[in-house]
Design an enzyme around this catalytic site. Structure first.
Site, mmCIF file in Angstrom:
data_model
loop_
_atom_site.group_PDB
_atom_site.id
_atom_site.type_symbol
_atom_site.label_atom_id
_atom_site.label_comp_id
_atom_site.label_asym_id
_atom_site.label_seq_id
_atom_site.Cartn_x
_atom_site.Cartn_y
_atom_site.Cartn_z
ATOM 1 N N GLY A 57 0.841 -1.195 0.000
ATOM 2 C CA GLY A 57 0.000 0.000 0.000
ATOM 3 C C GLY A 57 0.871 1.238 0.000
ATOM 4 C CG HIS A 173 5.434 -5.708 -4.605
ATOM 5 N ND1 HIS A 173 4.189 -5.617 -4.030
ATOM 6 C CD2 HIS A 173 6.044 -4.526 -4.367
ATOM 7 C CE1 HIS A 173 4.041 -4.431 -3.473
ATOM 8 N NE2 HIS A 173 5.158 -3.750 -3.659
ATOM 9 C CD GLU A 175 2.581 -8.524 -5.327
ATOM 10 O OE1 GLU A 175 3.427 -9.234 -4.752
ATOM 11 O OE2 GLU A 175 2.236 -7.409 -4.895
ATOM 12 C CB SER A 227 -17.905 -2.320 -27.590
ATOM 13 O OG SER A 227 -17.116 -3.407 -27.130
ATOM 14 N N GLY A 228 -18.698 -5.040 -29.443
ATOM 15 C CA GLY A 228 -18.056 -5.961 -30.376
ATOM 16 C C GLY A 228 -16.808 -6.560 -29.772
ATOM 17 N N GLY A 229 -16.319 -5.979 -28.695
ATOM 18 C CA GLY A 229 -15.088 -6.452 -28.078
ATOM 19 C C GLY A 229 -15.289 -7.689 -27.217
ATOM 20 C CB VAL A 230 -12.753 -10.042 -25.785
ATOM 21 C CG1 VAL A 230 -12.783 -11.399 -25.115
ATOM 22 C CG2 VAL A 230 -11.936 -10.102 -27.052
ATOM 23 C CB SER A 232 -18.953 -5.489 -24.127
ATOM 24 O OG SER A 232 -18.728 -5.590 -25.509
ATOM 25 C CB SER A 233 -18.652 -10.340 -26.729
ATOM 26 O OG SER A 233 -18.519 -9.280 -27.642
#
Ligand code: XMP
Length: 514
Positions: A57, A173, A175, A227-230, A232-233
């Site tokens: 943090g 870190h 990660e 939108s056609g994008g991965v 949102s689809s």
């Protein structure tokens, strides 16, 4: 039946890397839950965790208003790993001291193991490794019962442990990919120390998420801007699995899509069985963007218009109470919505809409990275063409058409872009590239075509490799392929007489030009 999920609780103290910890655990097939730093011990206990990780943090533990965690967490009898600020907080709560302000070991630093091979967290990793440190503070006095297990050449304590109580700390870190053997260190904690089995996977995530969507949404209707994008689809396909026809999608064509894209995308949605309302608003967008050259202004205009057009359509959908958005984790970070992260670009798909529309927000992919979204798409049976579609920014070609946006310049860009992508596909390179596209520059240069002088704009070829779009490496593309692309663009696209290649990685550049 599978035994109940085992959990590791991640207590988030505001680090940009908190989601990366969760991601690393997912890669180890371990389920994790991120709780805010102010979560009570009771809340943590309610998950019956196998282990607890306290994230890094931006605060300094010595500040009077520094965030802190419920100290009872250390009395739960559960292994705890503090990372960076998390380690400093653990040290102070348990009676140690942290010194503030030394930035000597900031960045990638070499550490040396000092605690011998018996150390539970770090014993089986190389004696010397490069790690990423991102905090000026360090633990100066260990709490009783702890020993240091590694340090930097400058004498800063890099890792500590109290194996009898199951408390571990890392100043660096594990990660991030910049830390050598970071995955092994986290795996030592999760498997060796917490005793996790590692039998959770994304299929469980899908089942759990579908159930929680159903529970949250009930019989309400959900609106979704596709939108056609991965992202949102996949979000829409996932939510339609949960609530079926109560999901109504809206696809706004802002006139800033690639060649033939709106038609192709609509066909795919039809095949997926989604209910989609198509709205062609390209005239409106082009009118409002006329003469605007400032990148942030373009983004703001597109964001505002998108909201207006979408809002109007959504209002027509009776009983809509929720707005589904395909936000994924890099959007959250890069839009600066997390404490301690700076605004890099306004992403038009984050924020704005729900407040204005009085809709509740549904963001099922908010914690996932792009490659995980693609895996998820495959799990729920989506076609390859959608899952492996390269990311395309919400503001579309507007952020690739530098300078003023006109229909003619957009068409020029569309044609050049289609040629570049077509040639990459033909040569079998496209699938291995994260993003490949053209950028149109408002810069004219002199050329010669036949016997005539030309004075036209230039196109940039941008192709990058990436894991998650947060960093990117420019793609080395075969010269013969580049040559074909360049010749075709200059011959076939009116208004272009020069093709150049962007050889900048991210950072320092961003993937898009605006
Ligand atoms: P940058 O250019 O910031 O892009 O390195 C990182 C990734 O995000 C995409 N991008 C966007 N995606 N809305 C989106 O949905 C946006 O406003 C937006 N801007 C950039 C970009 O294509 C890359 O994959």
């Amino acid at each position: 039946m599978k035994p109940q999920n085992e959990n590791i609780i991640i207590i988030n103290c505001g680090s940009q890397f908190t989601q990366l910890i969760a991601r690393r655990l997912r890669e180890m097939k371990i389920h994790s839950v991120i709780l805010n730093w102010d979560a009570s011990c009771e809340k943590v206990k309610s998950y019956t965790p196998k282990g607890i990780i306290i994230s890094g943090g931006p605060d300094s533990v010595n500040d009077t208003d520094a965030i802190t965690i419920d100290p009872e967490i250390f009395a739960m009898g559960c292994p705890v790993l503090g990372i960076c600020y998390g380690m400093q907080l653990m040290a102070v709560i348990l009676g140690g001291k942290v010194s503030t302000g030394s930035s000597r070991e900031y960045g990638v630093t070499q550490i040396h193991r000092s605690g011998g091979t018996s150390a539970l967290l770090t014993g089986n990793i190389p004696g010397t490794l490069n790690v990423l440190m991102s905090h000026g503070d360090n633990v100066a006095e260990l709490p009783s019962g702890f020993r240091a297990t590694s340090a930097t050449a400058g004498g800063i304590t890099a890792s500590i442990e109290d194996t009898s109580r199951g408390f571990y700390g890392l100043q660096f870190h594990p990660e991030v990919i910049h830390t050598d053997n970071g995955g092994e260190i986290l795996s030592n904690f999760a498997f060796g120390i917490c005793g996790c089995r590692g039998d959770w996977d994304l299929t469980d995530w899908v089942d759990g998420t579908i159930n929680s969507i159903r529970e949250a949404v009930g019989s309400d209707r959900v609106v979704c801007g596709l939108s056609g994008g991965v992202d949102s689809s996949v979000s829409a396909a996932l939510v339609s699995k949960a609530i079926g026809s109560n999901l109504q999608c809206v696809f706004v064509n802002h006139g800033l899509m690639r060649l033939n894209e709106p038609e192709e995308v609509l066909k795919q949605y039809e095949r997926l069985g989604l209910s989609v309302k198509y709205v062609d608003a390209s005239e409106l967008f082009l009118k409002e963007l006329a003469g605007v050259t400032d990148p942030e202004k373009k983004r703001k205009i597109i964001g505002r218009l998108f909201i207006e057009v979408f809002e109007e359509e959504a209002r027509k959908i009776e009983g809509a109470k929720w707005l589904l958005q395909g936000t994924i984790y890099p959007d959250v970070i890069e839009s600066g919505t997390k404490k301690g992260s700076a605004l890099i670009k306004s992403h038009h798909n984050v924020g704005g809409l729900p407040e204005k529309m009085n809709l509740k927000l549904l963001e099922p992919l908010r914690d996932l990275f792009k490659d995980e979204v693609r895996k998820l798409g495959a799990i729920i049976g989506m076609p390859e063409e959608i899952i492996n579609r390269q990311p395309f920014p919400g503001p579309g070609l507007a952020v690739r058409c530098l300078g003023a946006i006109t229909r003619e310049r957009l068409d020029t860009l569309r044609e050049a872009d289609a040629i570049f992508r077509e040639e990459l596909k033909r040569s079998g390179l496209y699938a291995g590239i994260w993003q490949a596209f053209c950028v149109l520059l408002p810069v004219k240069s002199v050329g010669v075509m036949g016997d005539s002088r030309t004075y036209s704009e230039a196109v940039v070829l941008r192709a990058i490799h990436s894991q998650d779009a947060m960093t990117a490496e420019w793609a080395r593309i075969d010269y013969d392929v580049l040559d074909r692309v360049s010749k075709r663009i200059c011959n076939e696209v009116r208004g272009i007489n020069r093709v150049v290649m962007d050889v900048t990685s991210k950072p320092p550049a961003t993937i898009e030009w605006e």
